[in-house]
Design a protein around this motif. Structure first.
Motif, PDB file in Angstrom:
ATOM      1  N   ILE A 105      41.668  39.484  41.378  1.00 39.37           N
ATOM      2  CA  ILE A 105      41.686  38.386  42.346  1.00 39.37           C
ATOM      3  C   ILE A 105      40.877  38.735  43.587  1.00 39.37           C
ATOM      4  O   ILE A 105      40.106  37.905  44.101  1.00 39.37           O
ATOM      5  CB  ILE A 105      43.142  38.022  42.702  1.00 39.37           C
ATOM      6  CG1 ILE A 105      43.833  37.360  41.498  1.00 39.37           C
ATOM      7  CG2 ILE A 105      43.201  37.101  43.917  1.00 39.37           C
ATOM      8  CD1 ILE A 105      45.331  37.240  41.630  1.00 39.37           C
ATOM      9  N   ASN A 106      41.027  39.948  44.086  1.00 41.73           N
ATOM     10  CA  ASN A 106      40.268  40.361  45.267  1.00 41.73           C
ATOM     11  C   ASN A 106      38.762  40.296  45.012  1.00 41.73           C
ATOM     12  O   ASN A 106      37.987  39.886  45.888  1.00 41.73           O
ATOM     13  CB  ASN A 106      40.656  41.772  45.684  1.00 41.73           C
ATOM     14  CG  ASN A 106      42.041  41.848  46.289  1.00 41.73           C
ATOM     15  OD1 ASN A 106      42.575  40.836  46.752  1.00 41.73           O
ATOM     16  ND2 ASN A 106      42.642  43.027  46.286  1.00 41.73           N
ATOM     17  N   LYS A 107      38.363  40.711  43.825  1.00 38.28           N
ATOM     18  CA  LYS A 107      36.944  40.684  43.482  1.00 38.28           C
ATOM     19  C   LYS A 107      36.433  39.251  43.404  1.00 38.28           C
ATOM     20  O   LYS A 107      35.319  38.948  43.860  1.00 38.28           O
ATOM     21  CB  LYS A 107      36.726  41.397  42.141  1.00 38.28           C
ATOM     22  CG  LYS A 107      35.264  41.647  41.801  1.00 38.28           C
ATOM     23  CD  LYS A 107      34.667  42.724  42.683  1.00 38.28           C
ATOM     24  CE  LYS A 107      33.258  43.088  42.248  1.00 38.28           C
ATOM     25  NZ  LYS A 107      32.654  44.137  43.094  1.00 38.28           N
ATOM     26  N   LEU A 108      37.227  38.347  42.836  1.00 43.60           N
ATOM     27  CA  LEU A 108      36.844  36.937  42.788  1.00 43.60           C
ATOM     28  C   LEU A 108      36.667  36.380  44.198  1.00 43.60           C
ATOM     29  O   LEU A 108      35.670  35.717  44.500  1.00 43.60           O
ATOM     30  CB  LEU A 108      37.903  36.127  42.036  1.00 43.60           C
ATOM     31  CG  LEU A 108      37.983  36.324  40.520  1.00 43.60           C
ATOM     32  CD1 LEU A 108      39.251  35.675  39.968  1.00 43.60           C
ATOM     33  CD2 LEU A 108      36.754  35.745  39.828  1.00 43.60           C
ATOM     34  N   VAL A 109      37.646  36.647  45.044  1.00 42.55           N
ATOM     35  CA  VAL A 109      37.588  36.139  46.420  1.00 42.55           C
ATOM     36  C   VAL A 109      36.380  36.709  47.154  1.00 42.55           C
ATOM     37  O   VAL A 109      35.690  35.996  47.887  1.00 42.55           O
ATOM     38  CB  VAL A 109      38.900  36.468  47.161  1.00 42.55           C
ATOM     39  CG1 VAL A 109      38.793  36.098  48.637  1.00 42.55           C
ATOM     40  CG2 VAL A 109      40.077  35.720  46.519  1.00 42.55           C
ATOM     41  N   ASP A 110      36.098  37.997  46.934  1.00 43.39           N
ATOM     42  CA  ASP A 110      34.923  38.620  47.559  1.00 43.39           C
ATOM     43  C   ASP A 110      33.627  37.909  47.162  1.00 43.39           C
ATOM     44  O   ASP A 110      32.674  37.852  47.945  1.00 43.39           O
ATOM     45  CB  ASP A 110      34.825  40.096  47.170  1.00 43.39           C
ATOM     46  CG  ASP A 110      35.885  40.955  47.841  1.00 43.39           C
ATOM     47  OD1 ASP A 110      36.517  40.476  48.802  1.00 43.39           O
ATOM     48  OD2 ASP A 110      36.096  42.098  47.381  1.00 43.39           O
ATOM     49  N   LYS A 111      33.601  37.381  45.946  1.00 44.75           N
ATOM     50  CA  LYS A 111      32.410  36.698  45.437  1.00 44.75           C
ATOM     51  C   LYS A 111      32.413  35.202  45.755  1.00 44.75           C
ATOM     52  O   LYS A 111      31.522  34.464  45.316  1.00 44.75           O
ATOM     53  CB  LYS A 111      32.310  36.884  43.920  1.00 44.75           C
ATOM     54  CG  LYS A 111      32.036  38.322  43.485  1.00 44.75           C
ATOM     55  CD  LYS A 111      30.612  38.736  43.832  1.00 44.75           C
ATOM     56  CE  LYS A 111      30.290  40.118  43.310  1.00 44.75           C
ATOM     57  NZ  LYS A 111      28.887  40.525  43.599  1.00 44.75           N
ATOM     58  N   GLY A 112      33.414  34.747  46.504  1.00 46.25           N
ATOM     59  CA  GLY A 112      33.469  33.336  46.873  1.00 46.25           C
ATOM     60  C   GLY A 112      33.931  32.428  45.755  1.00 46.25           C
ATOM     61  O   GLY A 112      33.647  31.230  45.756  1.00 46.25           O
ATOM     62  N   ILE A 113      34.679  32.982  44.798  1.00 52.84           N
ATOM     63  CA  ILE A 113      35.172  32.218  43.650  1.00 52.84           C
ATOM     64  C   ILE A 113      36.671  32.003  43.816  1.00 52.84           C
ATOM     65  O   ILE A 113      37.428  32.953  44.033  1.00 52.84           O
ATOM     66  CB  ILE A 113      34.890  32.967  42.335  1.00 52.84           C
ATOM     67  CG1 ILE A 113      33.381  33.172  42.165  1.00 52.84           C
ATOM     68  CG2 ILE A 113      35.466  32.210  41.141  1.00 52.84           C
ATOM     69  CD1 ILE A 113      33.013  34.131  41.048  1.00 52.84           C
TER      70      ILE A 113
END
Length: 447
Positions: A105-113
């Motif tokens: 989830i953190n990685k998704l949020v970091d990518k603006g997803i």
């Protein structure tokens, strides 16, 4: 060429499910699910395929998120593996499981997803199945505890939440037709499971509200369309039953607080009773923020006595079919949108699954899946028609990001925008990936 435009802010994305892509079935504290048991049972899955490795997304999630980012998606729908969080279904929390999804989830949020988290996409912990599974009301209590844990852990990070994916499949394919885990063939069990799935959904939504969790919550419903072969009463009623078992049976209790009378009567004639206890329907009838629409196919059909569960016969009229054998009937999606809008009001609709299984072949490092692109063009046109008609459709998620474990079909049926070589696990972007990327970037498509 005509241009089909979509609204500004339309939520474009893709979807996957945990057991279909993650692999790492026996790593870092994950418990067994019913799909581990089912897929390891000889004869249940084609070619003896299992989800033990799948796409190995558990170890390659960063690579997969990069594929999403390069595509330009705004939303990614994934599911949490219940036995990865609670290996035995209840008690004994596995922190490694939570850590995996937190990293994802953190990685998704970091990518603006924006993450769309599905709590249940069919991988019930085997330990709970050993105690009766979804036919046992105590599983509803276990699900509530699991849901509360996930809600609290990821509150503020997830914008969209879904409770149960395709309850029709989890109830009837799994417990009446026997083609999905756990593989039973008992109509009463299927009815009991369908009710308990709805009860689990309702209690989870109520918990979501009571806890003040951020974001929007809904469910993901099977939808299909059957156009009557004639205007004979028996044909129209047969089609109504088919559409209704997919939609009305699972959404009427949520929006109307009751099961559809015509289907209740139909099942009673087959000697089946609903296991409704005091307070159940009130618990199920919790307001939701959107309906997740999963649509793949439809048909023309007519009444035929003693044909399947619903006395209905499909009539093929020179439709093209996807490789899995489903007719391509995009107009059915347009009709589903109007049906939902007419029956439940102007509830926001989110297409949470739509896609095509095709014969994908790697040639000189490329996959030219133009049949899949044509499928998407037809169905996105249906989406646009409904939006132009005033129906509140907020987003569209293509199924699927990548080729994966297609349940009882194993690895022989491919739905992905990304080709997966299951011997090397190498990912290759298909032509449909580049086409969809362009549609997302432009907000429109040529047809």
């Amino acid at each position: 060429m005509p241009i089909i435009k979509f609204p500004d802010g339309f939520k474009w994305g893709t979807a996957t499910a945990a057991y279909q892509i993650e692999g790492a079935a026996f790593e870092n504290g994950r418990g067994l699910s019913i799909w581990d048991t089912f897929s390891h049972t000889p004869g249940k899955v084609k070619n003896g395929d299992t989800g033990d490795i799948a796409c190995d997304s558990y170890h390659r999630y960063e690579e997969d998120i990069e594929l999403l980012a390069q595509m330009g998606v705004k939303v990614y729908r994934f599911s949490v593996s219940w036995p990865r969080i609670f290996p035995n279904g209840r008690g004994g929390l596995n922190p490694e499981g939570l850590r995996y999804y937190d990293n994802l989830i953190n990685k998704l949020v970091d990518k603006g997803i924006e993450p769309m988290l599905t709590l249940y996409h069919w991988d019930l912990p085997q330990a709970l199945q050993d105690q009766g599974g979804w036919a046992n009301r105590e599983t509803v209590d276990a699900f509530s505890h699991y849901a509360e844990t996930v809600f609290k852990e990821f509150n503020g990070k997830v914008n969209y939440w879904q409770t149960i994916n395709e309850p029709l499949c989890a109830a009837f394919l799994s417990n009446y037709y026997g083609v999905h885990a756990p593989g039973y063939k008992d109509l009463q069990v299927a009815i009991d499971v369908s009710h308990n799935l709805l009860l689990a959904h309702g209690r989870a939504v109520r918990l979501f509200r009571e806890l003040g969790i951020e974001g929007k919550i809904g469910t993901a419903t099977n939808t299909t369309w059957r156009e009557p072969f004639s205007n004979k009463k028996e044909d129209t009623e047969a089609c109504k039953r088919e559409i209704g078992l997919n939609i009305d049976w699972f959404l009427d209790p949520i929006f109307k607080g009751r099961y559809p009378c015509y289907l209740v009567k139909w099942f009673k004639q087959k000697g089946v009773e609903l296991p409704i206890a005091d307070g159940d329907m009130e618990a199920i009838q919790q307001p939701i923020d959107f309906i997740g629409v999963n649509y793949y196919s439809g048909n023309i059909a007519r009444y035929k006595e003693d044909t399947g569960l619903l006395d209905i016969e499909n009539i093929e009229i020179n439709y093209e079919h996807t490789y899995i054998g489903w007719p391509i009937y995009a107009d059915g999606l347009h009709k589903v949108f109007h049906y939902l809008n007419d029956r439940y009001g102007n509830v926001p609709l989110f297409v949470t699954e739509n896609g095509a299984c095709c014969i994908d072949e790697m040639v000189n490092g490329k996959v030219a899946d133009w049949d899949r692109i044509r499928y998407y063009e037809q169905h996105l046109t249906a989406v646009s028609r409904a939006i132009e008609s005033g129906i509140n459709i907020i987003g569209y998620l293509a199924w699927s990001l990548m080729d994966n474990f297609e349940w009882a079909e194993g690895y022989g049926k491919r739905f992905g925008l990304v080709y997966v070589d299951f011997s090397t696990l190498e990912r290759t972007k298909k032509d449909s990936y580049y086409w969809y990327k362009k549609v997302i970037a432009n907000g429109w498509m040529e047809i």
